[in-house]
Scaffold this active site. Structure first.
Site, PDB file in Angstrom:
ATOM      1  N   PRO A   1       0.806  -1.225   0.000  1.00 33.28           N
ATOM      2  CA  PRO A   1       0.000   0.000   0.000  1.00 33.28           C
ATOM      3  C   PRO A   1       0.837   1.272   0.000  1.00 33.28           C
ATOM      4  O   PRO A   1       0.607   2.172  -0.806  1.00 33.28           O
ATOM      5  CB  PRO A   1      -0.831  -0.139   1.288  1.00 33.28           C
ATOM      6  N   TYR A   2       1.806   1.350   0.886  1.00 38.27           N
ATOM      7  CA  TYR A   2       2.651   2.549   0.971  1.00 38.27           C
ATOM      8  C   TYR A   2       3.528   2.694  -0.263  1.00 38.27           C
ATOM      9  O   TYR A   2       3.615   3.773  -0.873  1.00 38.27           O
ATOM     10  CB  TYR A   2       3.516   2.480   2.233  1.00 38.27           C
TER      11      TYR A   2
END
Length: 288
Positions: A139-140
């Site tokens: 996600p990051y």
């Protein structure tokens, strides 16, 4: 600059002020601004996902009582986020992208007229994860990969108009941000099905230790700030600046090593933090 409440952002705001710049520092709460005021920085309440806050920032710059021009926009605001792709809820993906990408697009769009007039500069704070991802960081890292692509497009679009676009890629930096991103892992773990737990349970348990080790080996916020300030002030800036020796090594490796070899390297490093692996190493050390 955005994201100046604490850590690397606050350190950069203070360093720019020390060098004589009038810094508008985006903070989320009034209480975050007190220490910045003491360093001759002007704090501005700014949630980059809030259109009213962005509009107020534009009004503050356009209506500056001393008619100062906007020299640079530093897009530093960000939120961390960790977890396997399969089990990270879509709402969490959207939250991360809303801050790490779309909020920066909103601020940049709003301030570009002023930056074009002044032939200023956009400095986008990315990450080593913008070049290199691994299990549990999807996600990051995805949001930072997107920031890299945004920066490349923007650099080419604005070059004919005299606006420079620079990317800064930090590795480990000793800030509170990394720890904040791990707070949701216990909730994520509790929500996994037995099948998902069998696939990702040890990975989720390893992530806090892996992040902590990477952060501990990193540079201080003040050291990181000096590189960001170079990106703002260098007369002929590079297109990218890297913060930290480890980040530099990883980014170079990502350019030249085959994907599967890079996968083995990152997986091997991550596995050192798997609960069973840590237990085995501790036991071996004890018996030695």
């Amino acid at each position: 600059m955005t994201g100046a409440s604490t850590g690397m952002g606050a350190a950069t705001a203070r360093e720019l002020a020390r060098r004589g710049f009038h810094v508008l520092a985006g903070v989320r709460r009034e209480s975050d601004g007190a220490a910045l005021r003491a360093a001759a920085v002007e704090p501005v309440i700014l949630d980059i996902t809030n259109p009213e806050h962005v509009a107020a920032l534009v009004a503050r710059i356009d209506g500056d009582p001393q008619r100062r021009t906007l020299r640079a926009l530093v897009n530093n605001a960000g939120v961390p986020g960790a977890g396997p792709v399969e089990v990270t809820p879509l709402d969490e993906w959207r939250r991360i992208f809303e801050v790490n990408l779309f909020g920066h697009v909103a601020v940049t769009q709003a301030l570009l007229p002023a930056l074009v007039r002044s032939k200023g500069r956009v400095v986008n704070i990315s990450s080593v994860n913008g070049k290199l991802s691994m299990a549990g960081y999807g996600p990051y890292a995805s949001s930072k990969h997107a920031m890299e692509a945004l920066s490349d497009a923007l650099r080419n679009e604005l070059a004919p108009h005299g606006v420079q676009v620079v990317v800064v890629e930090p590795g480990g930096v000793k800030t509170e941000m990394a720890g904040h991103g791990l707070a949701g892992l216990s909730r994520l773990s509790a929500g996994m099905t037995p099948e998902q737990d069998a696939r990702y349970g040890t990975l989720v348990q390893a992530l806090p230790s892996h992040v902590a080790a990477f952060t501990k080996a990193g540079v201080t916020s003040d050291v990181a700030a000096k590189t960001i300030v170079k990106a703002v002030t260098d007369r002929r800036p590079r297109t990218r600046y890297v913060i930290g020796a480890v980040a530099g090594l990883l980014i170079r490796a990502s350019r030249f090593l085959p994907d599967r070899l890079l996968d083995r390297m990152t997986t091997s490093d991550l596995r050192k933090h798997y609960p069973a692996e840590k237990h085995n190493r501790t036991a071996a050390a004890h018996h030695a």
